[in-house]
Write a protein that holds these residues in place. Structure first.
Motif, PDB file in Angstrom:
ATOM      1  N   PHE A   1       0.828  -1.206   0.000  1.00  0.00           N
ATOM      2  CA  PHE A   1       0.000   0.000   0.000  1.00  0.00           C
ATOM      3  C   PHE A   1       0.861   1.254   0.000  1.00  0.00           C
ATOM      4  CE2 PHE A   1      -2.114   3.297   2.551  1.00  0.00           C
ATOM      5  CZ  PHE A   1      -3.171   3.583   1.713  1.00  0.00           C
ATOM      6  N   SER A   2       1.890   1.263   0.872  1.00  0.00           N
ATOM      7  CA  SER A   2       2.709   2.472   0.954  1.00  0.00           C
ATOM      8  C   SER A   2       3.515   2.673  -0.323  1.00  0.00           C
ATOM      9  CB  SER A   2       3.630   2.407   2.167  1.00  0.00           C
ATOM     10  OG  SER A   2       4.482   1.309   2.053  1.00  0.00           O
TER      11      SER A   2
ATOM     12  N   LEU B   1       1.115   4.036  -2.927  1.00  0.00           N
ATOM     13  CA  LEU B   1       0.807   5.428  -2.604  1.00  0.00           C
ATOM     14  C   LEU B   1       1.970   6.339  -2.976  1.00  0.00           C
ATOM     15  CD1 LEU B   1      -1.544   6.905  -1.179  1.00  0.00           C
ATOM     16  CD2 LEU B   1      -0.154   6.894   0.863  1.00  0.00           C
ATOM     17  N   PHE B   2       3.189   5.910  -2.635  1.00  0.00           N
ATOM     18  CA  PHE B   2       4.370   6.735  -2.912  1.00  0.00           C
ATOM     19  C   PHE B   2       4.552   6.946  -4.419  1.00  0.00           C
ATOM     20  CE2 PHE B   2       8.968   6.978  -3.735  1.00  0.00           C
ATOM     21  CZ  PHE B   2       9.206   8.194  -3.132  1.00  0.00           C
TER      22      PHE B   2
ATOM     23  N   TYR C   1       1.719   9.207  -5.804  1.00  0.00           N
ATOM     24  CA  TYR C   1       1.854  10.593  -5.384  1.00  0.00           C
ATOM     25  C   TYR C   1       3.054  11.254  -6.073  1.00  0.00           C
ATOM     26  CZ  TYR C   1       0.885  14.434  -2.208  1.00  0.00           C
ATOM     27  OH  TYR C   1       0.543  15.653  -1.694  1.00  0.00           O
ATOM     28  N   THR C   2       4.151  10.456  -6.225  1.00  0.00           N
ATOM     29  CA  THR C   2       5.322  11.006  -6.913  1.00  0.00           C
ATOM     30  C   THR C   2       4.981  11.383  -8.346  1.00  0.00           C
ATOM     31  OG1 THR C   2       6.756   9.631  -5.571  1.00  0.00           O
ATOM     32  CG2 THR C   2       7.709  10.554  -7.555  1.00  0.00           C
TER      33      THR C   2
END
Lengths: 92, 84
Positions: free
Chosen positions: B16-17, B20-21, B24-25
């Motif tokens: 998940f992280s 997300l990273f 978002y990047t």
């Protein structure tokens, strides 16, 4: 210099650099895409740090293990110490 | 030892992280350099939301942590001392 002061110093440095570039008090103008990247950059750093900590927690959770060998060794040592104390006349 | 459930949750958090990273990047860093008529812009929300959504998520997180700490402290509270 304590760790807190180091962090505050770095944060102040980054914040000043960001404010100088993004808010442009010197009257310079960056190209539009750069401005668009720069504007939400603190939020981006925050999200990246959050992602990193979440991933660390997840990884440590998934690879959490108990140390069988170390427990065995510790039990052996406890037994040895008990024997030694018992030989010297200590009653448990 | 980490059970299968623990591993599932742990690697789920990692995945998940990471997602997300990366998302978002791309949204924050790469998208401004791509022409605005490119089709990839349809996959992302407008740029105004790129700050407000994390802020709202952070507020919810703080709220959740606060409620959690409150309930734990409420459950563990010592019975009130008798008045002397």
């Amino acid at each position: 210099m304590t760790k807190l002061m180091q962090w505050l110093f770095v944060l102040a440095l980054l914040g000043t650099a960001w404010a100088t570039l993004a808010l442009g008090p010197l009257g310079h103008h960056l190209p539009l895409p750069c401005q668009q990247v720069l504007h939400p950059f603190p939020a981006y750093l925050l999200v990246a740090a959050g992602c990193y900590s979440l991933a660390t927690v997840g990884y440590r959770l998934a690879t959490f293990n108990d140390c069988e060998a170390a427990a065995q060794e510790l039990q052996e040592q406890i037994k040895e110490a008990r024997m030694d104390l018992w030989r010297r006349g200590l009653k448990f | 030892m980490a059970t299968v459930m623990d591993q599932l949750v742990g690697f789920g958090l990692v995945a998940f992280s990471l997602i997300l990273f990366v998302y978002y990047t791309i949204w924050i860093i790469i998208l401004p350099f791509i022409d605005s008529d490119h089709g990839i812009h349809k996959l992302f929300l407008p740029r105004e939301y790129s700050v407000t959504i994390p802020v709202i998520a952070g507020l919810f997180l703080v709220l959740f942590v606060g409620v959690f700490v409150m309930t734990v402290m409420w459950k563990n509270r010592k019975p009130a001392k008798k008045s002397d």
